[in-house]
Design an enzyme around this catalytic site. Structure first.
Site, PDB file in Angstrom:
ATOM      1  CE1 TYR A 138      -3.047  -3.030   0.379  1.00  0.00           C
ATOM      2  CE2 TYR A 138      -3.599  -2.310   2.593  1.00  0.00           C
ATOM      3  CZ  TYR A 138      -3.773  -3.187   1.541  1.00  0.00           C
ATOM      4  OH  TYR A 138      -4.680  -4.212   1.653  1.00  0.00           O
ATOM      5  CE  LYS A 189       2.726 -17.220  -1.734  1.00  0.00           C
ATOM      6  NZ  LYS A 189       2.460 -18.644  -1.436  1.00  0.00           N
ATOM      7  CG  ASP A 222       0.162 -19.888   0.844  1.00  0.00           C
ATOM      8  OD1 ASP A 222       1.095 -19.483   1.549  1.00  0.00           O
ATOM      9  OD2 ASP A 222       0.351 -20.602  -0.157  1.00  0.00           O
ATOM     10  CG  ASP A 246      -6.248  -4.736   5.038  1.00  0.00           C
ATOM     11  OD1 ASP A 246      -7.122  -4.767   5.924  1.00  0.00           O
ATOM     12  OD2 ASP A 246      -6.355  -4.060   3.998  1.00  0.00           O
ATOM     13  CG  ASP A 250     -10.839  -7.844   7.523  1.00  0.00           C
ATOM     14  OD1 ASP A 250     -10.472  -7.071   8.433  1.00  0.00           O
ATOM     15  OD2 ASP A 250     -11.364  -7.450   6.477  1.00  0.00           O
TER      16      ASP A 250
END
Length: 358
Positions: A138, A189, A222, A246, A250
């Site tokens: 971001y 990752k 993942d 982010d 959630d």
């Protein structure tokens, strides 16, 4: 008496409802404590302001906010304004100039709330997710060329700097050290993203050498979703990039019972700028105006704000009040399977605050 200046930015959708509830609770909390007061100034920035003025906040908005001790934020986003305009025009327009690089999202199963995970208890799911909040995916780097043509190109460049990664890793290791289990999981990752995420991994190893008392491991993002779901007890403190955290936070909120209970602190740890506190749930226009938004995430964000301001006793009292209310199923809002209203939950938390003698 200690006094703190709070900038209240309710923003959009249910943000206006839950910030009003949060300010009501904070006023009672301050009165119950008796040692401090909160001087609140309201800012009407958001999508309505955008429709009237063509911008989400004034050009000098951050200058106006610099004088405050903290920012209490509701939500941003409207169905009739593109999401990238609302997010970059308000929330990120505050986070980035104020270098709020440490986004902290605690997650645990509160009393009276059931996790959708079978057999998982509050002792099994008690996490803090640390999100790098200033760069990564971001960072805002990139662009679009040849718009509308068959060869149109759009790029979104992830930025990982040694300075940015080092400071969030140190913050995360410090956070892990402060918690009883002293356990940190670094999310990555680097198998697919062989430059920025390999730097992320390298710096994690370097910083870990300064924290021999903290046990740490590394998980691909993942695989992390699987671990969070199937083995939540194996986790404690988690650090991840802007995008990865982010998404994972959630998921964490949902696993703890509802996204409506989850808080956020956007911190500038050096305190060169005010920090910002907000629920993570978003503007939720589908329930705006119905009076059923869950205010718990906003109340918990207020707990984090009080801790940041240096009022730990008041913060602890407010957290006890929240837990006493969530323990009563009749005070659960619809997202938790109940029928309680925002106003009823708010008044119950106020009553619990006034009755707290611990």
């Amino acid at each position: 008496m200690r006094s703190y200046r709070i900038a209240a930015i309710p923003g959009d959708g249910i943000g206006k409802e839950v910030v009003a509830a949060g300010l009501r609770v904070l006023a009672v909390c301050a009165a119950r404590d008796g040692g401090f007061d909160l001087k609140v100034q309201h800012f009407d920035w958001g999508s309505d302001y955008y429709k009237a003025n063509g911008t989400m906040m004034p050009e000098d908005g951050t200058e106006q906010l610099k004088a405050f001790n903290a920012i209490y934020f509701g939500a941003v986003g409207a169905p009739d304004v593109p999401d990238h305009l609302t997010l970059w025009g308000l929330r990120l327009a505050i986070c980035q100039p104020f270098d709020q690089y440490a986004n902290v999202r605690p997650t645990r199963i509160l009393p009276g709330i059931e996790s959708p995970l079978r057999g998982v208890t509050p002792s099994d799911l008690d996490w803090v997710i640390v999100r790098e909040n200033s760069e990564g995916e971001y960072a805002g780097q990139g662009g679009r060329s040849h718009r509308g043509l068959p060869e149109e190109v759009a790029t979104e460049v992830s930025i990982f700097t040694r300075a940015g990664v080092t400071r969030i890793m140190r913050f995360a290791f410090e956070m892990a050290r402060s918690r009883p289990r002293k356990l940190l999981t670094v999310v990555t990752k680097s198998n697919a993203q062989r430059h920025g995420m390999v730097l992320w991994d390298d710096i994690a190893r370097e910083v870990a050498a300064d924290f021999p008392d903290v046990a740490w491991d590394k998980m691909l993002v993942d695989a992390m979703t699987v671990r969070m779901t199937l083995n939540p007890r194996s986790l404690d403190t988690i650090v991840a990039t802007n995008l990865h955290a982010d998404i994972l936070s959630d998921l964490a909120a949902a696993l703890a019972g509802s996204i409506g209970i989850a808080p956020t602190a956007n911190l500038n740890p050096e305190r060169n700028f005010p920090s910002m506190f907000e629920p993570i749930h978003g503007s939720a226009f589908d329930i705006t105006g119905k009076g059923i938004a869950n205010p718990v995430g906003t109340f918990w964000s207020a707990v984090m704000m009080l801790e940041h301001l240096g009022e730990p006793a008041a913060a602890a009292r407010l957290m006890r009040a929240i837990e006493r209310v969530t323990a009563d199923a009749s005070l659960h809002t619809p997202d938790l399977g109940g029928t309680a209203t925002t106003a009823r939950v708010t008044e119950a938390v106020c009553a619990a605050l006034l009755g707290d003698n611990e």
